[in-house]
Write an enzyme that holds these catalytic residues in place. Structure first.
Site, PDB file in Angstrom:
ATOM      1  N   ASP A   1     -12.052   7.219   3.387  1.00 25.85           N
ATOM      2  CA  ASP A   1     -10.876   6.938   4.225  1.00 25.85           C
ATOM      3  C   ASP A   1     -10.498   5.448   4.177  1.00 25.85           C
ATOM      4  O   ASP A   1      -9.433   5.074   4.653  1.00 25.85           O
ATOM      5  CB  ASP A   1     -11.154   7.394   5.658  1.00 25.85           C
ATOM      6  CG  ASP A   1      -9.890   7.565   6.476  1.00 25.85           C
ATOM      7  OD1 ASP A   1      -8.788   7.542   5.880  1.00 25.85           O
ATOM      8  OD2 ASP A   1     -10.003   7.726   7.707  1.00 25.85           O
TER       9      ASP A   1
ATOM     10  N   ARG B   1      -7.622  -0.301   0.621  1.00 28.37           N
ATOM     11  CA  ARG B   1      -8.145  -1.526  -0.005  1.00 28.37           C
ATOM     12  C   ARG B   1      -8.549  -1.260  -1.457  1.00 28.37           C
ATOM     13  O   ARG B   1      -8.542  -2.170  -2.278  1.00 28.37           O
ATOM     14  CB  ARG B   1      -9.307  -2.077   0.838  1.00 28.37           C
ATOM     15  CG  ARG B   1     -10.480  -1.148   0.941  1.00 28.37           C
ATOM     16  CD  ARG B   1     -11.411  -1.513   2.083  1.00 28.37           C
ATOM     17  NE  ARG B   1     -10.879  -1.121   3.377  1.00 28.37           N
ATOM     18  CZ  ARG B   1     -11.476  -1.371   4.548  1.00 28.37           C
ATOM     19  NH1 ARG B   1     -12.605  -2.046   4.570  1.00 28.37           N
ATOM     20  NH2 ARG B   1     -10.932  -0.977   5.683  1.00 28.37           N
TER      21      ARG B   1
ATOM     22  N   ASP C   1      -2.441  10.129   3.778  1.00 26.80           N
ATOM     23  CA  ASP C   1      -3.859   9.783   3.878  1.00 26.80           C
ATOM     24  C   ASP C   1      -4.581  10.850   4.689  1.00 26.80           C
ATOM     25  O   ASP C   1      -4.619  10.805   5.916  1.00 26.80           O
ATOM     26  CB  ASP C   1      -4.010   8.400   4.523  1.00 26.80           C
ATOM     27  CG  ASP C   1      -5.462   7.948   4.573  1.00 26.80           C
ATOM     28  OD1 ASP C   1      -6.320   8.640   3.960  1.00 26.80           O
ATOM     29  OD2 ASP C   1      -5.749   6.917   5.210  1.00 26.80           O
TER      30      ASP C   1
ATOM     31  N   LYS D   1       0.851  -1.201   0.000  1.00 26.21           N
ATOM     32  CA  LYS D   1       0.000   0.000   0.000  1.00 26.21           C
ATOM     33  C   LYS D   1       0.882   1.246   0.000  1.00 26.21           C
ATOM     34  O   LYS D   1       1.622   1.494   0.947  1.00 26.21           O
ATOM     35  CB  LYS D   1      -0.917  -0.004   1.229  1.00 26.21           C
ATOM     36  CG  LYS D   1      -1.691   1.324   1.434  1.00 26.21           C
ATOM     37  CD  LYS D   1      -2.669   1.251   2.608  1.00 26.21           C
ATOM     38  CE  LYS D   1      -3.258   2.629   2.922  1.00 26.21           C
ATOM     39  NZ  LYS D   1      -4.180   2.611   4.074  1.00 26.21           N
TER      40      LYS D   1
ATOM     41  N   ASP E   1       1.517   6.240   5.674  1.00 22.77           N
ATOM     42  CA  ASP E   1       0.524   5.357   5.059  1.00 22.77           C
ATOM     43  C   ASP E   1       1.044   4.694   3.779  1.00 22.77           C
ATOM     44  O   ASP E   1       0.337   3.916   3.146  1.00 22.77           O
ATOM     45  CB  ASP E   1      -0.784   6.126   4.810  1.00 22.77           C
ATOM     46  CG  ASP E   1      -2.004   5.243   4.966  1.00 22.77           C
ATOM     47  OD1 ASP E   1      -1.908   4.202   5.650  1.00 22.77           O
ATOM     48  OD2 ASP E   1      -3.056   5.576   4.388  1.00 22.77           O
TER      49      ASP E   1
ATOM     50  N   LYS F   1      -9.943  12.983   7.875  1.00 22.48           N
ATOM     51  CA  LYS F   1      -9.544  12.562   9.209  1.00 22.48           C
ATOM     52  C   LYS F   1      -9.491  13.769  10.147  1.00 22.48           C
ATOM     53  O   LYS F   1      -9.391  14.912   9.699  1.00 22.48           O
ATOM     54  CB  LYS F   1      -8.140  11.929   9.152  1.00 22.48           C
ATOM     55  CG  LYS F   1      -8.073  10.560   8.525  1.00 22.48           C
ATOM     56  CD  LYS F   1      -6.662  10.001   8.613  1.00 22.48           C
ATOM     57  CE  LYS F   1      -6.524   8.638   7.961  1.00 22.48           C
ATOM     58  NZ  LYS F   1      -7.262   7.576   8.644  1.00 22.48           N
TER      59      LYS F   1
ATOM     60  N   GLU G   1      -9.344   3.862   1.755  1.00 22.15           N
ATOM     61  CA  GLU G   1      -8.790   3.988   0.404  1.00 22.15           C
ATOM     62  C   GLU G   1      -7.735   2.929   0.109  1.00 22.15           C
ATOM     63  O   GLU G   1      -7.516   2.579  -1.053  1.00 22.15           O
ATOM     64  CB  GLU G   1      -8.176   5.391   0.217  1.00 22.15           C
ATOM     65  CG  GLU G   1      -6.746   5.595   0.763  1.00 22.15           C
ATOM     66  CD  GLU G   1      -6.618   5.375   2.255  1.00 22.15           C
ATOM     67  OE1 GLU G   1      -7.639   5.528   2.966  1.00 22.15           O
ATOM     68  OE2 GLU G   1      -5.520   5.049   2.744  1.00 22.15           O
TER      69      GLU G   1
HETATM   70  N1  BES Z   1      -4.438   4.460   6.864  1.00 25.74           N
HETATM   71  C1  BES Z   1      -5.622   4.173   7.568  1.00 25.74           C
HETATM   72  C2  BES Z   1      -5.452   3.100   8.627  1.00 25.74           C
HETATM   73  C3  BES Z   1      -4.572   3.397   9.803  1.00 25.74           C
HETATM   74  C4  BES Z   1      -4.885   4.418  10.699  1.00 25.74           C
HETATM   75  C5  BES Z   1      -3.496   2.591  10.060  1.00 25.74           C
HETATM   76  C6  BES Z   1      -4.097   4.622  11.793  1.00 25.74           C
HETATM   77  C7  BES Z   1      -2.697   2.786  11.158  1.00 25.74           C
HETATM   78  C8  BES Z   1      -2.995   3.820  12.028  1.00 25.74           C
HETATM   79  C9  BES Z   1      -6.717   3.663   6.624  1.00 25.74           C
HETATM   80  O1  BES Z   1      -6.680   4.163   5.339  1.00 25.74           O
HETATM   81  C10 BES Z   1      -8.012   4.037   7.245  1.00 25.74           C
HETATM   82  O2  BES Z   1      -8.249   5.196   7.433  1.00 25.74           O
HETATM   83  N2  BES Z   1      -8.820   3.030   7.568  1.00 25.74           N
HETATM   84  C11 BES Z   1     -10.082   3.228   8.190  1.00 25.74           C
HETATM   85  C12 BES Z   1     -11.051   2.295   7.534  1.00 25.74           C
HETATM   86  C13 BES Z   1     -12.483   2.571   7.895  1.00 25.74           C
HETATM   87  C14 BES Z   1     -12.940   3.882   7.321  1.00 25.74           C
HETATM   88  C15 BES Z   1     -13.322   1.428   7.357  1.00 25.74           C
HETATM   89  C16 BES Z   1      -9.933   2.931   9.670  1.00 25.74           C
HETATM   90  O3  BES Z   1      -9.180   2.007  10.035  1.00 25.74           O
HETATM   91  O4  BES Z   1     -10.550   3.623  10.463  1.00 25.74           O
HETATM   92 ZN    ZN Z   2      -4.805   4.740   4.609  1.00 24.16          ZN
HETATM   93 ZN    ZN Z   3      -7.716   6.026   5.105  1.00 19.49          ZN
END
Ligand code: BES
Ligand code: ZN
Ligand code: ZN
Length: 459
Positions: free
Chosen positions: A306, A310, A229, A224, A247, A236, A308
């Site tokens: 967010d 996947r 992000d 990834k 990220d 966020k 993104e």
């Molecule tokens: N990059 C983030 C995940 C993340 C956040 C990893 C903090 C490590 C520390 C990812 O893109 C994300 O924002 N995921 C969301 C998914 C949700 C919206 C389904 C999450 O984990 O809240």
């Molecule tokens: Zn992310």
């Molecule tokens: Zn994200």
């Protein structure tokens, strides 16, 4: 730093290892003078302890380092910045595996990210290594690449910078590299990568690196590469965004792992796929409710911009599985939920094949790079049901979020054996051999498992 004969002419200072249990006997065997020095220190052979000892003239001459119960990655890890700058050499009777870990700990502990520091501070002490120690040196360099890529802020690590880093790696190892940029992504069907990355001033792209004999077992790595992000239109919070330069940690992991595989010349046909984007906000940003058609034709309703990671990974995974590789391994800073489940230091591993998962977990245990397997629990698939498309990118329940993210990705890998790592890629606090900041997590475990599986020496 780990150095070789070629890097230094200075006569090295010897470092010997003393275990906590062996300490009393070892002390008895020292000269009266050395025993007098020891009596004035708290050295007892405990992990992390060290003490200077004298020669017959009473001058500081050599160092004893404690290794507690057993030598390992932590044994010498704090010495590069605790000992005076200079060259040292390890004078200890260790098994090759123990020596590897002890040297590695020195090398990983000597790391520092000083690119933006006007005054970089003192040099780390150097440890002299021999020809047989190349695996430890290569591992240190692979981890350093991974850490550097993660630590570099987004203004210097946008998609085009990540491409440059991949090109540099390819050149260094005679690998082939092809990069699909901007609107060409649409022509080739990578619509999800394009949708996520198109709002950035640095165009989205798909990096595709290949190395090794095409006849060898095919190992495909996918990382990834979200260079920043922001969350997109589902922005966020300030606190949630603060660390999001990391990220692209998954991309950093697969580039570091590729560097190690190529340096060790593992007999595999390596392919590395990195979808590189910035999840930014602009008039042309993708929106909640948009429906994207992925590379394999799957329609995806964007529930949350967010989620993104996947979206870019599904295009890359669908491409990866087309040529039926022996194994696909992806690394991604995919979910906050994985961190809720396992904390920040333990990567979540998902795998379709138990023998591969067990081999990686065992290698992680052996080489002090732990990972923890989590389930691809099929009944949770329906949490990703969409009213209008084949699948939604975010689940209707926030619970089990690392699993639903894994299940989303699984849809795109077909029947290929697949391992997915949801990693933090960041040390929140400094630990021996694990400095605060960007970190490789599971990289060495995967390399060791691959080396075992494909028949080269572990390193
Ligand atoms: N990059 C983030 C995940 C993340 C956040 C990893 C903090 C490590 C520390 C990812 O893109 C994300 O924002 N995921 C969301 C998914 C949700 C919206 C389904 C999450 O984990 O809240
Ligand atoms: Zn992310
Ligand atoms: Zn994200």
């Amino acid at each position: 730093m780990l150095v070789t004969d070629q890097d230094t002419t200075a006569p090295p200072t010897n470092i010997t290892l003393v275990s906590a249990k062996g300490f009393p006997t070892w002390r008895e065997a020292q000269s009266n003078l050395a025993q007098a020095w020891l009596a004035r220190s708290d050295f007892q052979g405990k992990k992390g302890q060290s003490v200077w000892l004298p020669n017959t003239e009473g001058e500081p001459d050599w160092v004893a380092a404690g290794c507690g119960e057993a030598p390992g990655i932590a044994t010498l890890a704090t010495l590069p910045f605790r000992l005076a700058a200079g060259t040292y050499r390890l004078d200890a009777n260790l098994s090759p595996a123990e020596r590897h870990q002890v040297l590695l700990g020195w090398g990983l502990g000597a790391y520092r990210f000083d690119r933006y520091k006007g005054d970089a501070g003192r040099e780390p002490a150097h440890l002299l290594t021999g020809p047989a120690d190349a695996p430890a040196r290569d591992e240190c360099e692979a981890v350093a690449l991974c850490r550097n890529l993660i630590n570099t802020p987004a203004n210097d690590m946008l998609p085009h910078h990540l491409e440059a880093a991949a090109r540099e790696l390819a050149t260094a190892h005679d690998a082939a590299i092809e990069v699909t940029v901007g609107d060409t992504l649409l022509e080739r069907g990578f619509r999800a990568i394009h949708a996520v990355g198109r709002a950035s001033a640095s165009a989205p792209r798909l990096i595709d690196l290949r190395w090794g004999s095409p006849e060898a077992p095919r190992v495909t790595l996918v990382g990834k590469g979200v260079c920043f992000d922001s969350g997109g239109l589902d922005l966020k919070t300030a606190a949630g965004m603060r660390l999001m330069k990391k990220d692209m940690g998954g991309a950093a992991h697969v580039l570091g792992l590729a560097k190690l595989i190529m340096a060790r010349r593992l007999p595999v046909a390596l392919r590395v796929l990195v979808p590189a984007v910035e999840n930014a906000v602009a008039a042309n940003a993708f929106r909640p409710g948009d429906v994207l058609t992925a590379y394999d034709g799957t329609t995806i309703e964007v529930d949350n911009t967010d989620a993104e990671g996947r979206l870019i990974l599904c295009d890359a995974l669908a491409l990866a599985q087309e040529e039926s590789p022996d194994i696909i391994i992806d690394f991604a800073t995919l979910t906050g939920a994985a961190r809720v489940a396992l904390g920040t230091a333990l990567p979540a591993m998902f795998a379709t094949h138990t023998d591969i998962a067990n081999a990686i977990a065992a290698a992680g245990e052996q080489w002090e790079d732990p990972v923890w397997r989590m389930p691809l629990h099929a009944p949770y698939r329906s949490l990703l049901d969409s009213d209008i498309a084949d699948i939604a990118n975010a689940p209707s329940s926030g619970l089990g979020g690392a699993i639903t993210a894994g299940l989303f990705l699984q849809r795109f890998v077909g029947d290929a054996p697949w391992v997915h790592f949801d990693v933090m890629a960041w040390n929140e606090r400094a630990q021996p051999a694990r400095p605060k900041g960007g970190e490789a997590m599971g990289l060495r475990a995967v390399h060791a498992a691959l080396a075992e599986r494909y028949g080269a020496g572990t390193g």
